[in-house]
Design a protein around this motif. Sequence first.
Motif, PDB file in Angstrom:
ATOM      1  N   GLY A  11      26.477 113.471  89.611  1.00  0.00           N
ATOM      2  CA  GLY A  11      27.397 112.653  88.689  1.00  0.00           C
ATOM      3  C   GLY A  11      26.717 114.006  88.137  1.00  0.00           C
ATOM      4  O   GLY A  11      27.452 114.072  86.883  1.00  0.00           O
ATOM      5  N   GLY A  12      26.419 115.035  88.446  1.00  0.00           N
ATOM      6  CA  GLY A  12      26.168 116.565  87.315  1.00  0.00           C
ATOM      7  C   GLY A  12      25.125 116.473  86.977  1.00  0.00           C
ATOM      8  O   GLY A  12      24.795 117.635  86.044  1.00  0.00           O
ATOM      9  N   ASP A  13      23.819 115.591  86.696  1.00  0.00           N
ATOM     10  CA  ASP A  13      22.855 115.963  86.501  1.00  0.00           C
ATOM     11  C   ASP A  13      21.741 116.861  87.418  1.00  0.00           C
ATOM     12  O   ASP A  13      22.282 117.273  88.627  1.00  0.00           O
ATOM     13  CB  ASP A  13      21.443 114.525  86.437  1.00  0.00           C
ATOM     14  CG  ASP A  13      22.394 114.009  85.447  1.00  0.00           C
ATOM     15  OD1 ASP A  13      22.855 114.330  84.137  1.00  0.00           O
ATOM     16  OD2 ASP A  13      22.149 112.696  85.033  1.00  0.00           O
ATOM     17  N   ILE A  14      20.599 117.788  86.581  1.00  0.00           N
ATOM     18  CA  ILE A  14      19.514 117.726  87.667  1.00  0.00           C
ATOM     19  C   ILE A  14      18.459 117.949  87.570  1.00  0.00           C
ATOM     20  O   ILE A  14      17.975 117.074  86.984  1.00  0.00           O
ATOM     21  CB  ILE A  14      20.115 119.741  87.730  1.00  0.00           C
ATOM     22  CG1 ILE A  14      21.044 120.545  87.397  1.00  0.00           C
ATOM     23  CG2 ILE A  14      18.790 120.781  87.759  1.00  0.00           C
ATOM     24  CD1 ILE A  14      21.556 121.791  87.166  1.00  0.00           C
ATOM     25  N   VAL A  15      17.356 118.030  89.282  1.00  0.00           N
ATOM     26  CA  VAL A  15      15.908 117.716  88.963  1.00  0.00           C
ATOM     27  C   VAL A  15      15.615 118.851  89.488  1.00  0.00           C
ATOM     28  O   VAL A  15      15.953 119.036  90.609  1.00  0.00           O
ATOM     29  CB  VAL A  15      16.673 116.485  89.955  1.00  0.00           C
ATOM     30  CG1 VAL A  15      14.360 116.253  90.522  1.00  0.00           C
ATOM     31  CG2 VAL A  15      16.429 114.942  89.398  1.00  0.00           C
ATOM     32  N   PHE A  16      14.547 119.007  88.886  1.00  0.00           N
ATOM     33  CA  PHE A  16      13.735 120.532  88.936  1.00  0.00           C
ATOM     34  C   PHE A  16      12.185 119.477  89.551  1.00  0.00           C
ATOM     35  O   PHE A  16      11.638 119.195  88.419  1.00  0.00           O
ATOM     36  CB  PHE A  16      14.012 121.435  88.454  1.00  0.00           C
ATOM     37  CG  PHE A  16      12.767 122.606  88.790  1.00  0.00           C
ATOM     38  CD1 PHE A  16      12.467 122.623  89.438  1.00  0.00           C
ATOM     39  CD2 PHE A  16      11.489 122.743  88.256  1.00  0.00           C
ATOM     40  CE1 PHE A  16      11.615 124.185  90.170  1.00  0.00           C
ATOM     41  CE2 PHE A  16       9.856 123.432  88.308  1.00  0.00           C
ATOM     42  CZ  PHE A  16      10.842 124.468  89.734  1.00  0.00           C
ATOM     43  N   ALA A  17      12.049 119.642  90.970  1.00  0.00           N
ATOM     44  CA  ALA A  17      10.619 119.187  91.217  1.00  0.00           C
ATOM     45  C   ALA A  17       9.589 120.533  91.693  1.00  0.00           C
ATOM     46  O   ALA A  17       9.769 121.801  92.462  1.00  0.00           O
ATOM     47  CB  ALA A  17      10.592 118.626  92.472  1.00  0.00           C
ATOM     48  N   CYS A  18       8.083 120.495  92.149  1.00  0.00           N
ATOM     49  CA  CYS A  18       7.254 121.502  92.046  1.00  0.00           C
ATOM     50  C   CYS A  18       6.021 121.243  92.081  1.00  0.00           C
ATOM     51  O   CYS A  18       5.851 120.277  91.941  1.00  0.00           O
ATOM     52  CB  CYS A  18       7.635 122.993  91.439  1.00  0.00           C
ATOM     53  SG  CYS A  18       6.683 122.995  89.404  1.00  0.00           S
ATOM     54  N   LYS A  19       4.967 122.346  92.511  1.00  0.00           N
ATOM     55  CA  LYS A  19       3.577 121.947  93.315  1.00  0.00           C
ATOM     56  C   LYS A  19       2.536 123.166  92.322  1.00  0.00           C
ATOM     57  O   LYS A  19       3.121 124.486  92.638  1.00  0.00           O
ATOM     58  CB  LYS A  19       3.517 121.728  94.401  1.00  0.00           C
ATOM     59  CG  LYS A  19       1.708 120.933  94.785  1.00  0.00           C
ATOM     60  CD  LYS A  19       2.211 120.928  96.164  1.00  0.00           C
ATOM     61  CE  LYS A  19       0.700 120.891  96.478  1.00  0.00           C
ATOM     62  NZ  LYS A  19       0.391 120.215  97.635  1.00  0.00           N
ATOM     63  N   GLY A  20       1.858 122.348  91.933  1.00  0.00           N
ATOM     64  CA  GLY A  20       1.079 123.427  90.833  1.00  0.00           C
ATOM     65  C   GLY A  20       1.471 124.370  89.438  1.00  0.00           C
ATOM     66  O   GLY A  20       0.846 125.704  89.308  1.00  0.00           O
ATOM     67  N   ALA A  21       2.200 124.449  89.333  1.00  0.00           N
ATOM     68  CA  ALA A  21       3.131 124.819  88.302  1.00  0.00           C
ATOM     69  C   ALA A  21       2.257 124.581  87.054  1.00  0.00           C
ATOM     70  O   ALA A  21       1.620 123.170  87.497  1.00  0.00           O
ATOM     71  CB  ALA A  21       4.211 125.222  87.702  1.00  0.00           C
ATOM     72  N   ARG A  22       1.884 124.797  86.492  1.00  0.00           N
ATOM     73  CA  ARG A  22       1.229 125.106  84.329  1.00  0.00           C
ATOM     74  C   ARG A  22       2.845 123.938  83.868  1.00  0.00           C
ATOM     75  O   ARG A  22       3.718 124.284  83.866  1.00  0.00           O
ATOM     76  CB  ARG A  22       0.635 126.025  83.900  1.00  0.00           C
ATOM     77  CG  ARG A  22      -0.235 126.827  84.827  1.00  0.00           C
ATOM     78  CD  ARG A  22      -0.894 127.754  83.483  1.00  0.00           C
ATOM     79  NE  ARG A  22      -0.070 128.849  82.954  1.00  0.00           N
ATOM     80  CZ  ARG A  22       0.667 128.432  81.955  1.00  0.00           C
ATOM     81  NH1 ARG A  22       0.523 128.156  80.930  1.00  0.00           N
ATOM     82  NH2 ARG A  22       1.970 129.486  82.023  1.00  0.00           N
ATOM     83  N   LEU A  23       2.347 123.196  83.355  1.00  0.00           N
ATOM     84  CA  LEU A  23       3.161 122.114  82.724  1.00  0.00           C
ATOM     85  C   LEU A  23       3.799 122.876  82.129  1.00  0.00           C
ATOM     86  O   LEU A  23       5.374 123.205  81.396  1.00  0.00           O
ATOM     87  CB  LEU A  23       2.844 120.756  82.417  1.00  0.00           C
ATOM     88  CG  LEU A  23       3.307 119.244  81.590  1.00  0.00           C
ATOM     89  CD1 LEU A  23       4.567 119.634  83.355  1.00  0.00           C
ATOM     90  CD2 LEU A  23       2.761 118.867  81.322  1.00  0.00           C
ATOM     91  N   GLN A  24       3.184 123.971  81.064  1.00  0.00           N
ATOM     92  CA  GLN A  24       3.278 124.629  80.211  1.00  0.00           C
ATOM     93  C   GLN A  24       4.534 125.756  80.318  1.00  0.00           C
ATOM     94  O   GLN A  24       5.881 125.799  80.185  1.00  0.00           O
ATOM     95  CB  GLN A  24       2.518 124.916  79.209  1.00  0.00           C
ATOM     96  CG  GLN A  24       3.259 126.168  78.279  1.00  0.00           C
ATOM     97  CD  GLN A  24       1.721 126.937  77.633  1.00  0.00           C
ATOM     98  OE1 GLN A  24       0.959 127.014  78.291  1.00  0.00           O
ATOM     99  NE2 GLN A  24       2.343 128.086  76.840  1.00  0.00           N
ATOM    100  N   SER A  25       4.463 125.505  81.534  1.00  0.00           N
ATOM    101  CA  SER A  25       5.744 126.795  82.688  1.00  0.00           C
ATOM    102  C   SER A  25       7.216 125.963  82.618  1.00  0.00           C
ATOM    103  O   SER A  25       7.462 126.542  82.176  1.00  0.00           O
ATOM    104  CB  SER A  25       5.261 127.822  83.585  1.00  0.00           C
ATOM    105  OG  SER A  25       4.116 128.645  83.887  1.00  0.00           O
ATOM    106  N   ILE A  26       6.902 124.876  82.797  1.00  0.00           N
ATOM    107  CA  ILE A  26       8.228 124.545  83.508  1.00  0.00           C
ATOM    108  C   ILE A  26       8.537 124.355  81.809  1.00  0.00           C
ATOM    109  O   ILE A  26       9.977 124.444  81.747  1.00  0.00           O
ATOM    110  CB  ILE A  26       7.723 122.701  83.881  1.00  0.00           C
ATOM    111  CG1 ILE A  26       6.950 123.484  85.346  1.00  0.00           C
ATOM    112  CG2 ILE A  26       9.098 122.486  84.400  1.00  0.00           C
ATOM    113  CD1 ILE A  26       6.690 122.426  86.125  1.00  0.00           C
ATOM    114  N   GLU A  27       7.544 123.805  81.287  1.00  0.00           N
ATOM    115  CA  GLU A  27       8.479 123.269  79.645  1.00  0.00           C
ATOM    116  C   GLU A  27       8.827 124.617  78.895  1.00  0.00           C
ATOM    117  O   GLU A  27      10.565 123.975  77.899  1.00  0.00           O
ATOM    118  CB  GLU A  27       7.392 122.417  79.071  1.00  0.00           C
ATOM    119  CG  GLU A  27       6.578 120.736  78.916  1.00  0.00           C
ATOM    120  CD  GLU A  27       5.291 120.888  78.575  1.00  0.00           C
ATOM    121  OE1 GLU A  27       5.316 121.556  78.209  1.00  0.00           O
ATOM    122  OE2 GLU A  27       5.247 119.592  78.415  1.00  0.00           O
TER     123      GLU A  27
END
Length: 399
Positions: free
Chosen positions: A75-91
């Motif tokens: 549909g055009g959405d994107i999901v990014f998933a990871c393990k062990g990364a700081r939440l701040q880095s993803i934000e």
Amino acid sequence: MQIASLPQQTVQGQDAALFDYAKRIARKPEGRVAVLLHLSQLTPDNRREDRLAVAIGHFGQLVQDFEGQRFHLAGGDIVFACKGARLQSIEEAVTRLRYLFADDPLTRGDGFGTWYVMEQDHAAFLEMAYRRKELDVARRRLSQDAHDQAGETEGRPLTPFQLAQLEDALANTDLSAIVRNQAVCAIAPGEAPQIAFHEIYVSLEDLARTLLPGVSIAADPWLFHHLSRTLDRRVLVQVSHDNARSDRPFSINLTVGTTLSPAFRRFDEVIAESLRGRLVIELQAIDVLADMSAYLFAREYLRERRFKICIDGVTHLTLPFIDRGRLAADLLKLQWHPDMAAGLPDGAADDLAERVRAAGTAGVIMCRCDGPEALDFGYRLGVSVYQGRHIDALLARRD
């Protein structure tokens, strides 16, 4: 206007991969985080492939460093998933992505992304992934059904040059000779049909025979989708002239995009007030699923203007993937096919009946009913509203 198929605008196959990933991490969700980015809800200008490619690339370093995975959904959405990364880095990565689309209304509220901390949100993540996979399966089946139907039409495929010629001709053609109407009727067993409304549509066979003999105008999905918009505008003009002041309820089959166009607003302005709440706009299921954000916007507009909404183009194979309640549609058209009576495996008819009941039998119309066996099977499902050549014959016999 019915559409044969829609061009695929996004990568296929990653919806199923997302669901597989969600199941795989169920045993060890600790330390895992995911974010679903609702990029399908961006304005069309911001959904260009080049901008989406940049968006996907924003998580490149996190993918390398933290067992990251990106899923570009159909549909055009994107999901990014990871393990062990700081939440701040993803934000921070998501914030940079917001800046990329800073001119879009989506970035000004809370609807840009949905977060999942797996230790507490895995069940919700798994449900979301399952729904996305099922939606993608529905898109594919609807597209294949439409492709198969288009393939049944004999003739050479329409070319871009012929499309231009056809559109020029339509601008100056009186469509009254090829506009048809067919009754949609409530029929109880053993009783005469009672007309609920009439569907007004363009006969594609007559259109091709009149303007482009020997050409299948539905064979190329890209060109036919473009042609559908032109036909929609012309049909709206024709219907406005012939039916808008009538008190007789009717339906017209349009693309989702047409319902948001100036041509539709002009049509809305001239229809009789007595038709409010009785006029039905039919939308093809494949068109709805191709751009859910556009459908949701169109749905709210149509409901505000007191139009009823009917989801068309549903078969017994795709019904399991079309949730009328979730789409908040008033009606759903289920296409009759002889396989429904003769070729369903053991238990499949009961399952189909259960799905019809779940969709709401009062809101299901069985269409393309070419013989009495369609009614017999429809009664088994609990359907009470029908459309097709056999219904036309019953009406003629009644009159």
